[in-house]
Design an enzyme around this catalytic site. Structure first.
Site, mmCIF file in Angstrom:
data_model
loop_
_atom_site.group_PDB
_atom_site.id
_atom_site.type_symbol
_atom_site.label_atom_id
_atom_site.label_comp_id
_atom_site.label_asym_id
_atom_site.label_seq_id
_atom_site.Cartn_x
_atom_site.Cartn_y
_atom_site.Cartn_z
ATOM 1 N N TYR A 1 -16.865 -3.214 3.452
ATOM 2 C CA TYR A 1 -15.870 -2.504 4.290
ATOM 3 C C TYR A 1 -14.629 -2.039 3.909
ATOM 4 C CZ TYR A 1 -18.293 -5.032 8.305
ATOM 5 O OH TYR A 1 -19.410 -5.464 9.013
ATOM 6 N N ASP B 1 -21.845 -13.008 15.222
ATOM 7 C CA ASP B 1 -22.262 -12.544 16.506
ATOM 8 C C ASP B 1 -23.412 -13.156 16.915
ATOM 9 O OD1 ASP B 1 -19.754 -11.423 16.704
ATOM 10 O OD2 ASP B 1 -20.726 -9.378 17.434
ATOM 11 N N ASP C 1 -31.616 -12.854 5.323
ATOM 12 C CA ASP C 1 -32.577 -12.647 6.363
ATOM 13 C C ASP C 1 -33.328 -13.984 7.050
ATOM 14 O OD1 ASP C 1 -33.297 -12.812 3.770
ATOM 15 O OD2 ASP C 1 -34.896 -11.221 3.674
ATOM 16 N N ASP D 1 -20.107 -11.157 9.632
ATOM 17 C CA ASP D 1 -19.772 -10.091 10.700
ATOM 18 C C ASP D 1 -21.042 -10.269 11.477
ATOM 19 O OD1 ASP D 1 -18.457 -8.564 12.490
ATOM 20 O OD2 ASP D 1 -18.766 -6.876 11.302
ATOM 21 N N LYS E 1 -27.828 -12.164 -0.521
ATOM 22 C CA LYS E 1 -29.202 -11.411 -0.493
ATOM 23 C C LYS E 1 -29.086 -11.135 -2.182
ATOM 24 C CE LYS E 1 -32.348 -9.102 1.117
ATOM 25 N NZ LYS E 1 -33.475 -9.760 1.830
#
Ligand code: NAD
Length: 351
Positions: free
Chosen positions: A140, A246, A218, A242, A185
């Site tokens: 970001y 959620d 994942d 992030d 990852k």
């Protein structure tokens, strides 16, 4: 104790839910003999309308001088993509100003609300998660490029950035089940490989009683829904955090229930519910204030060191829910519902 708390209601339902958290903080202060100075300041869209900027100078100074900042939410249709000045940069700027790089999101599911979640109630039994998400680095904040044919977003993490947030996770894990799952990852990303190496080293060297395990993002996304109770502390970078937080919020029955804390190296922190300004229900007095009230409990715990008082607020919220207090978002269309103020009253009655 004396403490100064900056109160930023913000936009939409922000001021409505913050008002209830303020009442709870005042009640706790009075009963426990603490002198909390709660000072409000404009922030977000409402500040843009008044001052042309989402973070006016007086708000900036108040927050820097405060022991902690309590925030509602910012944004709304009046300050959409076409607006000349948007509120979101003000929140990024406030986080940067306060140096808060660790975003904590605890997620528990009250037994009386298990049926209201989209997940099967038996999967939710015993769920008690704490996400520790890196908040000020990663993709970001990396360099961005764009030309006619392509675009890039750079993801960069330094050893120092990973070390400091791993220490936050390690300290918190010591107060819980002493298990960290670090999510990345690392089969494809260089930054993820660094996360794995550095977090492993810091935990082994500085928190020998804490176990650290690593998981691909994942797989973590899947296991969070399949067996959420197996997780304790989840440590991850900005982008993955992030998305996963959620996803995990859906374990709980409503966005309106969940609090967050953002911390840096000192004690000062920024505390806010995880939901946004909910323009669809703003001004109606029906928003659920519990996420903000629980954020005030986190404020007492992490910025003021008032653990007993924090637990009293959490117990009062749990007791109010146990005795049937429900705002519209929790009621599933059944039974009488409480407004924002009445839910605040129900929590205060339990205090
Ligand atoms: P939202 O969280 O505001 O609302 C999503 C849905 O959840 C809506 O239906 C809303 O009514 C409901 N909801 C949210 N909080 C609730 C509560 N306390 N009680 C009952 N119901 C609640 O997300 P959105 O609609 O995507 O965004 C609305 C605005 O909020 C946007 O401008 C967005 O940019 C902003 N936003 C701000 C923050 C922040 O301030 N940190 C975070 C997320 C979104």
């Amino acid at each position: 104790m004396r403490a100064s708390i900056a109160v930023l209601g913000g936009d939409g339902i922000g001021p409505e839910v913050v008002a209830e958290a303020v009442r709870v903080l005042e009640a706790i202060g009075q009963r426990s003999g603490h002198d909390f100075s709660l000072q409000a300041a404009p922030f977000g869209g409402i500040a843009i309308d008044q001052f042309g900027t989402g973070l006016p100078d007086q708000t900036r100074e108040l927050c820097l001088a405060a022991d902690a900042v309590l925030l509602g939410a910012i944004g709304g249709p009046s300050w959409g993509p076409a607006a000349p000045v948007r509120p979101e940069p003000a929140l990024l700027e406030l986080r940067r100003l306060l140096g808060v790089y660790a975003n904590l999101r605890p997620i528990q599911v009250h037994p009386a609300l298990r049926d209201a979640s989209v997940i099967k109630p038996e999967v939710l039994e015993g769920v008690d998660l704490l996400f520790v998400r890196e908040l000020t680095g990663g993709i970001y904040f990396g360099r961005k490029t764009r030309d006619a044919d392509s675009a890039t977003d750079e993801c960069r993490y330094s050893v120092t950035e990973i070390e400091r947030i791993t220490r936050v996770a390690g300290r918190l894990a010591m107060t819980r089940r002493r298990q960290i799952v670090q999510i990345d990852k690392s089969n494809v990303l260089a930054t993820s490989k660094l996360w794995r190496e550095v977090s492993e080293r810091v935990i082994h060297a500085e928190f020998p009683d804490v176990q650290i395990e690593h998981m691909f993002v994942d797989a973590a996304a899947m296991h969070l829904i399949r067996r959420p109770r197996d997780f304790d502390v989840l440590l991850t970078e900005n982008l993955f955090g992030d998305i996963l937080t959620d996803e995990a919020a859906m374990l709980s029955s409503s966005l309106g229930l969940l609090p967050s804390a953002s911390l840096g190296d000192g004690r000062r922190g920024l505390y806010e519910p995880i939901h946004g300004s909910a323009p669809d229900i703003a001004g109606q007095g029906i928003a659920n204030p519990i996420g903000t009230i629980l954020s005030a409990a986190l404020l007492l715990r992490h910025s003021l060191g008032l653990e007993a008082e924090a637990q009293r607020i959490e117990a009062a919220v749990a007791a109010a829910i146990s005795s049937g207090a429900r705002t519209a978002d929790l009621a599933n269309g059944t039974g009488a519902t409480l407004g924002t103020r009445q839910m605040g009253d129900a929590v205060l009655a339990e205090l």
